[in-house]
Design a protein around this motif. Structure first.
Motif, mmCIF file in Angstrom:
data_model
loop_
_atom_site.group_PDB
_atom_site.id
_atom_site.type_symbol
_atom_site.label_atom_id
_atom_site.label_comp_id
_atom_site.label_asym_id
_atom_site.label_seq_id
_atom_site.Cartn_x
_atom_site.Cartn_y
_atom_site.Cartn_z
ATOM 1 N N UNK A 79 -35.100 7.549 3.856
ATOM 2 C CA UNK A 79 -34.816 8.921 4.264
ATOM 3 C C UNK A 79 -33.623 8.965 5.213
ATOM 4 N N UNK A 80 -33.564 7.990 6.136
ATOM 5 C CA UNK A 80 -32.453 7.939 7.081
ATOM 6 C C UNK A 80 -31.118 7.740 6.381
ATOM 7 N N UNK A 81 -31.081 6.818 5.416
ATOM 8 C CA UNK A 81 -29.843 6.568 4.670
ATOM 9 C C UNK A 81 -29.463 7.768 3.809
ATOM 10 N N UNK A 82 -30.481 8.446 3.257
ATOM 11 C CA UNK A 82 -30.220 9.638 2.453
ATOM 12 C C UNK A 82 -29.582 10.740 3.303
ATOM 13 N N UNK A 83 -30.169 11.020 4.452
ATOM 14 C CA UNK A 83 -29.650 12.075 5.326
ATOM 15 C C UNK A 83 -28.252 11.719 5.807
ATOM 16 N N UNK A 84 -28.067 10.472 6.235
ATOM 17 C CA UNK A 84 -26.747 10.037 6.712
ATOM 18 C C UNK A 84 -25.706 10.143 5.596
ATOM 19 N N UNK A 85 -26.066 9.659 4.413
ATOM 20 C CA UNK A 85 -25.141 9.686 3.292
ATOM 21 C C UNK A 85 -24.757 11.090 2.878
ATOM 22 N N UNK A 86 -25.724 12.004 2.854
ATOM 23 C CA UNK A 86 -25.440 13.369 2.450
ATOM 24 C C UNK A 86 -24.580 14.088 3.491
ATOM 25 N N UNK A 87 -24.852 13.849 4.770
ATOM 26 C CA UNK A 87 -24.020 14.450 5.812
ATOM 27 C C UNK A 87 -22.590 13.937 5.710
ATOM 28 N N UNK B 137 -46.703 1.207 -5.856
ATOM 29 C CA UNK B 137 -45.617 0.525 -5.152
ATOM 30 C C UNK B 137 -44.299 0.682 -5.912
ATOM 31 N N UNK B 138 -44.351 0.514 -7.229
ATOM 32 C CA UNK B 138 -43.146 0.673 -8.050
ATOM 33 C C UNK B 138 -42.611 2.093 -7.960
ATOM 34 N N UNK B 139 -43.535 3.048 -8.007
ATOM 35 C CA UNK B 139 -43.130 4.458 -7.953
ATOM 36 C C UNK B 139 -42.447 4.788 -6.627
ATOM 37 N N UNK B 140 -43.090 4.424 -5.521
ATOM 38 C CA UNK B 140 -42.528 4.756 -4.214
ATOM 39 C C UNK B 140 -41.216 4.018 -3.996
ATOM 40 N N UNK B 141 -41.166 2.743 -4.389
ATOM 41 C CA UNK B 141 -39.938 1.960 -4.214
ATOM 42 C C UNK B 141 -38.792 2.549 -5.042
ATOM 43 N N UNK B 142 -39.103 3.013 -6.249
ATOM 44 C CA UNK B 142 -38.048 3.607 -7.093
ATOM 45 C C UNK B 142 -37.547 4.923 -6.513
ATOM 46 N N UNK B 143 -38.443 5.682 -5.910
ATOM 47 C CA UNK B 143 -38.030 6.930 -5.249
ATOM 48 C C UNK B 143 -37.143 6.616 -4.047
ATOM 49 N N UNK B 144 -37.516 5.587 -3.293
ATOM 50 C CA UNK B 144 -36.717 5.211 -2.126
ATOM 51 C C UNK B 144 -35.333 4.706 -2.538
ATOM 52 N N UNK C 147 -28.599 8.112 -3.785
ATOM 53 C CA UNK C 147 -28.320 9.518 -4.098
ATOM 54 C C UNK C 147 -26.960 9.992 -3.563
ATOM 55 N N UNK C 148 -26.654 9.786 -2.281
ATOM 56 C CA UNK C 148 -25.395 10.347 -1.748
ATOM 57 C C UNK C 148 -24.144 9.660 -2.277
ATOM 58 N N UNK C 149 -24.306 8.519 -2.923
ATOM 59 C CA UNK C 149 -23.142 7.732 -3.326
ATOM 60 C C UNK C 149 -22.956 7.694 -4.840
ATOM 61 N N UNK C 150 -23.658 8.577 -5.543
ATOM 62 C CA UNK C 150 -23.549 8.657 -6.995
ATOM 63 C C UNK C 150 -23.379 10.119 -7.404
ATOM 64 N N UNK C 151 -23.323 10.332 -8.713
ATOM 65 C CA UNK C 151 -23.166 11.695 -9.239
ATOM 66 C C UNK C 151 -24.399 12.556 -8.992
ATOM 67 N N UNK C 152 -25.465 11.954 -8.495
ATOM 68 C CA UNK C 152 -26.657 12.736 -8.187
ATOM 69 C C UNK C 152 -26.394 13.782 -7.107
ATOM 70 N N UNK C 153 -25.323 13.602 -6.332
ATOM 71 C CA UNK C 153 -25.011 14.578 -5.280
ATOM 72 C C UNK C 153 -24.728 15.966 -5.844
ATOM 73 N N UNK C 154 -24.518 16.047 -7.172
ATOM 74 C CA UNK C 154 -24.253 17.366 -7.767
ATOM 75 C C UNK C 154 -25.412 18.317 -7.544
ATOM 76 N N UNK C 155 -26.608 17.777 -7.258
ATOM 77 C CA UNK C 155 -27.758 18.647 -6.991
ATOM 78 C C UNK C 155 -27.475 19.569 -5.809
ATOM 79 N N UNK C 156 -26.610 19.140 -4.897
ATOM 80 C CA UNK C 156 -26.240 19.958 -3.748
ATOM 81 C C UNK C 156 -24.821 20.514 -3.876
ATOM 82 N N UNK C 157 -23.895 19.662 -4.286
ATOM 83 C CA UNK C 157 -22.487 20.072 -4.276
ATOM 84 C C UNK C 157 -22.140 21.075 -5.367
ATOM 85 N N UNK C 158 -22.984 21.183 -6.405
ATOM 86 C CA UNK C 158 -22.653 22.141 -7.474
ATOM 87 C C UNK C 158 -22.611 23.570 -6.933
#
Length: 220
Positions: free
Chosen positions: A19-27, A178-185, A191-202
Protein backbone atom coordinates in the motif's frame (compact mmCIF):
# COMPACT_ATOMS: atom_id res chain seq x y z
CA UNK A 1 7.51 -23.63 4.54
CA UNK A 2 5.03 -22.63 7.24
CA UNK A 3 2.00 -21.30 5.43
CA UNK A 4 0.72 -19.62 8.58
CA UNK A 5 3.92 -17.58 8.84
CA UNK A 6 3.67 -16.69 5.15
CA UNK A 7 0.08 -15.55 5.56
CA UNK A 8 0.94 -13.55 8.65
CA UNK A 9 3.67 -11.66 6.79
CA UNK A 10 1.54 -11.13 3.68
CA UNK A 11 -1.38 -9.81 5.71
CA UNK A 12 0.84 -7.60 7.87
CA UNK A 13 4.14 -6.08 6.71
CA UNK A 14 3.63 -7.20 3.12
CA UNK A 15 0.30 -5.43 2.81
CA UNK A 16 1.59 -2.27 4.49
CA UNK A 17 4.61 -2.21 2.18
CA UNK A 18 2.46 -2.75 -0.94
CA UNK A 19 0.00 0.00 0.00
CA UNK A 20 2.86 2.37 0.84
CA UNK A 21 4.58 1.79 -2.50
CA UNK A 22 1.26 2.16 -4.32
CA UNK A 23 0.46 5.51 -2.69
CA UNK A 24 4.01 6.79 -3.18
CA UNK A 25 4.09 5.66 -6.80
CA UNK A 26 0.73 7.19 -7.66
CA UNK A 27 1.62 10.52 -6.02
CA UNK A 28 4.86 10.53 -7.98
CA UNK A 29 3.03 9.75 -11.23
CA UNK A 30 0.43 12.47 -10.68
CA UNK A 31 3.13 14.97 -9.73
CA UNK A 32 4.99 14.09 -12.92
CA UNK A 33 1.85 14.66 -15.00
CA UNK A 34 1.02 18.04 -13.48
CA UNK A 35 4.62 19.27 -13.72
CA UNK A 36 4.86 18.50 -17.43
CA UNK A 37 3.40 21.86 -18.32
CA UNK A 38 1.89 22.65 -21.71
CA UNK A 39 2.55 24.75 -24.75
CA UNK A 40 0.96 28.17 -24.95
CA UNK A 41 -2.46 28.07 -26.62
CA UNK A 42 -2.24 30.42 -29.61
CA UNK A 43 -5.89 29.95 -30.63
CA UNK A 44 -8.55 32.43 -29.55
CA UNK A 45 -10.12 31.28 -26.27
CA UNK A 46 -13.88 31.00 -26.74
CA UNK A 47 -14.71 29.66 -23.27
CA UNK A 48 -13.03 28.30 -20.15
CA UNK A 49 -13.49 24.78 -21.49
CA UNK A 50 -14.23 23.36 -18.03
CA UNK A 51 -17.74 22.19 -18.93
CA UNK A 52 -16.48 20.66 -22.18
CA UNK A 53 -13.83 18.83 -20.20
CA UNK A 54 -16.37 17.19 -17.90
CA UNK A 55 -18.61 16.39 -20.87
CA UNK A 56 -15.73 14.61 -22.60
CA UNK A 57 -15.06 12.46 -19.53
CA UNK A 58 -18.52 10.94 -19.82
CA UNK A 59 -18.97 11.02 -23.60
CA UNK A 60 -15.89 8.84 -24.10
CA UNK A 61 -17.61 6.05 -22.16
CA UNK A 62 -20.17 5.75 -24.96
CA UNK A 63 -19.68 3.56 -28.07
CA UNK A 64 -18.06 5.31 -31.04
CA UNK A 65 -20.70 7.58 -32.57
CA UNK A 66 -23.29 5.86 -30.37
CA UNK A 67 -23.13 2.69 -32.48
CA UNK A 68 -22.08 -0.40 -30.53
CA UNK A 69 -21.82 -2.40 -33.76
CA UNK A 70 -19.06 -0.21 -35.12
CA UNK A 71 -15.49 -1.53 -34.95
CA UNK A 72 -13.70 -2.16 -32.73
CA UNK A 73 -16.80 -3.80 -31.28
CA UNK A 74 -14.90 -6.80 -29.89
CA UNK A 75 -12.60 -4.80 -27.63
CA UNK A 76 -15.42 -2.42 -26.72
CA UNK A 77 -17.83 -5.16 -25.58
CA UNK A 78 -15.29 -7.36 -23.80
CA UNK A 79 -13.47 -4.36 -22.39
CA UNK A 80 -16.64 -3.13 -20.75
CA UNK A 81 -17.54 -6.66 -19.58
CA UNK A 82 -14.16 -6.95 -17.87
CA UNK A 83 -14.21 -3.54 -16.22
CA UNK A 84 -17.77 -3.88 -14.95
CA UNK A 85 -17.10 -7.39 -13.66
CA UNK A 86 -13.91 -6.28 -11.92
CA UNK A 87 -15.67 -3.26 -10.41
CA UNK A 88 -18.40 -5.45 -8.90
CA UNK A 89 -15.93 -8.04 -7.55
CA UNK A 90 -13.68 -5.45 -5.91
CA UNK A 91 -16.38 -3.29 -4.39
CA UNK A 92 -19.24 -5.66 -3.57
CA UNK A 93 -17.71 -8.94 -2.40
CA UNK A 94 -18.20 -9.16 1.37
CA UNK A 95 -14.56 -10.10 2.27
CA UNK A 96 -13.26 -7.15 0.25
CA UNK A 97 -15.59 -4.78 2.07
CA UNK A 98 -14.35 -6.21 5.38
CA UNK A 99 -10.75 -5.50 4.35
CA UNK A 100 -11.62 -1.89 3.52
CA UNK A 101 -13.46 -1.56 6.81
CA UNK A 102 -10.45 -2.86 8.75
CA UNK A 103 -8.12 -0.40 6.97
CA UNK A 104 -10.27 2.72 6.60
CA UNK A 105 -13.31 2.15 8.78
CA UNK A 106 -15.63 2.40 5.75
CA UNK A 107 -18.37 -0.10 4.97
CA UNK A 108 -21.30 -0.59 2.58
CA UNK A 109 -23.74 -3.39 1.70
CA UNK A 110 -22.34 -6.36 -0.20
CA UNK A 111 -24.00 -8.28 -3.02
CA UNK A 112 -24.99 -11.96 -2.70
CA UNK A 113 -22.09 -14.30 -3.45
CA UNK A 114 -23.77 -15.92 -6.51
CA UNK A 115 -24.20 -12.48 -8.08
CA UNK A 116 -20.55 -11.57 -7.52
CA UNK A 117 -19.56 -15.00 -8.86
CA UNK A 118 -21.32 -14.27 -12.14
CA UNK A 119 -19.47 -10.98 -12.53
CA UNK A 120 -16.16 -12.62 -11.61
CA UNK A 121 -16.64 -15.27 -14.30
CA UNK A 122 -17.66 -12.60 -16.82
CA UNK A 123 -14.49 -10.63 -16.02
CA UNK A 124 -12.29 -13.74 -16.36
CA UNK A 125 -13.87 -14.74 -19.68
CA UNK A 126 -13.55 -11.18 -20.97
CA UNK A 127 -9.88 -11.06 -20.00
CA UNK A 128 -9.18 -14.34 -21.80
CA UNK A 129 -11.09 -13.12 -24.85
CA UNK A 130 -9.06 -9.89 -24.92
CA UNK A 131 -5.82 -11.88 -24.65
CA UNK A 132 -6.93 -14.12 -27.51
CA UNK A 133 -7.69 -11.05 -29.61
CA UNK A 134 -4.30 -9.56 -28.80
CA UNK A 135 -2.55 -12.79 -29.82
CA UNK A 136 -4.53 -13.39 -33.02
CA UNK A 137 -4.97 -9.88 -34.41
CA UNK A 138 -1.90 -9.05 -36.53
CA UNK A 139 -2.17 -5.35 -35.67
CA UNK A 140 -2.66 -5.91 -31.93
CA UNK A 141 0.12 -8.48 -31.84
CA UNK A 142 2.47 -6.02 -33.56
CA UNK A 143 1.55 -3.17 -31.20
CA UNK A 144 1.70 -5.27 -28.02
CA UNK A 145 4.71 -5.03 -25.74
CA UNK A 146 5.92 -7.17 -22.86
CA UNK A 147 4.24 -4.71 -20.48
CA UNK A 148 0.84 -5.38 -22.07
CA UNK A 149 1.12 -9.07 -21.24
CA UNK A 150 2.46 -8.28 -17.76
CA UNK A 151 -0.52 -6.02 -17.08
CA UNK A 152 -2.85 -8.76 -18.29
CA UNK A 153 -1.27 -11.30 -15.91
CA UNK A 154 -1.27 -8.83 -12.99
CA UNK A 155 -5.02 -8.46 -13.45
CA UNK A 156 -5.93 -12.05 -14.28
CA UNK A 157 -4.09 -13.84 -11.46
CA UNK A 158 -5.76 -11.95 -8.57
CA UNK A 159 -9.19 -12.55 -10.10
CA UNK A 160 -8.61 -16.25 -10.71
CA UNK A 161 -6.86 -16.93 -7.41
CA UNK A 162 -9.54 -15.01 -5.51
CA UNK A 163 -12.31 -17.01 -7.13
CA UNK A 164 -10.48 -20.27 -6.43
CA UNK A 165 -9.75 -19.31 -2.83
CA UNK A 166 -13.34 -18.25 -2.11
CA UNK A 167 -14.65 -21.57 -3.43
CA UNK A 168 -11.79 -23.75 -2.12
CA UNK A 169 -10.82 -25.09 -5.56
CA UNK A 170 -7.85 -27.38 -6.37
CA UNK A 171 -5.33 -26.23 -3.76
CA UNK A 172 -5.56 -25.98 0.07
CA UNK A 173 -7.34 -22.80 1.09
CA UNK A 174 -4.41 -21.22 3.01
CA UNK A 175 -2.18 -21.47 -0.05
CA UNK A 176 -4.85 -20.11 -2.36
CA UNK A 177 -5.43 -17.21 0.00
CA UNK A 178 -1.69 -16.52 0.19
CA UNK A 179 -1.40 -16.55 -3.61
CA UNK A 180 -4.40 -14.26 -3.94
CA UNK A 181 -3.20 -11.68 -1.43
CA UNK A 182 0.38 -11.79 -2.73
CA UNK A 183 -0.83 -11.27 -6.32
CA UNK A 184 -2.93 -8.29 -5.24
CA UNK A 185 0.07 -6.82 -3.43
CA UNK A 186 2.25 -7.29 -6.50
CA UNK A 187 -0.46 -5.55 -8.52
CA UNK A 188 -0.42 -2.62 -6.09
CA UNK A 189 3.38 -2.34 -6.21
CA UNK A 190 3.58 -2.33 -10.02
CA UNK A 191 0.36 -0.37 -10.59
CA UNK A 192 1.92 3.14 -10.65
CA UNK A 193 4.70 2.07 -13.00
CA UNK A 194 2.64 0.37 -15.71
CA UNK A 195 -0.27 1.15 -18.01
CA UNK A 196 -2.59 0.27 -15.14
CA UNK A 197 -2.34 3.93 -14.08
CA UNK A 198 -4.93 4.66 -16.78
CA UNK A 199 -7.54 3.75 -14.15
CA UNK A 200 -6.83 7.20 -12.69
CA UNK A 201 -5.14 9.21 -15.43
CA UNK A 202 -7.84 8.58 -18.04
CA UNK A 203 -10.10 11.06 -16.23
CA UNK A 204 -7.35 13.67 -16.21
CA UNK A 205 -6.46 13.16 -19.88
CA UNK A 206 -10.10 13.16 -21.01
CA UNK A 207 -10.88 16.33 -19.09
CA UNK A 208 -7.79 18.06 -20.45
CA UNK A 209 -8.58 17.00 -24.03
CA UNK A 210 -12.17 18.21 -23.72
CA UNK A 211 -11.12 21.43 -22.01
CA UNK A 212 -8.61 22.29 -24.75
CA UNK A 213 -11.16 21.54 -27.46
CA UNK A 214 -13.80 23.59 -25.64
CA UNK A 215 -11.50 26.59 -25.43
CA UNK A 216 -11.14 26.43 -29.22
CA UNK A 217 -14.90 26.13 -29.71
CA UNK A 218 -14.84 22.57 -31.08
CA UNK A 219 -16.28 19.33 -29.72
CA UNK A 220 -13.94 16.63 -28.51
Amino acid sequence: MNIEAVLQWIRGPGLSLAIGLFVFGMLLKLLEIFLLGRKRNLAAVRSSGAAAGFRTIFSRFLPPEGNILRNPRFTFIFGYAFHIGLFVVILFLAPHIQVVQSLLGLSWPSLPTPVVDVFAIIALIALMALLWYRLTSPLMKYLSTAQDYLVWALTFVPLLSGYMAYHHLLLPYPWLLAIHIASVELLLVLFPFTKLTHAFTLFISRWYTGMMAGQKGVQS
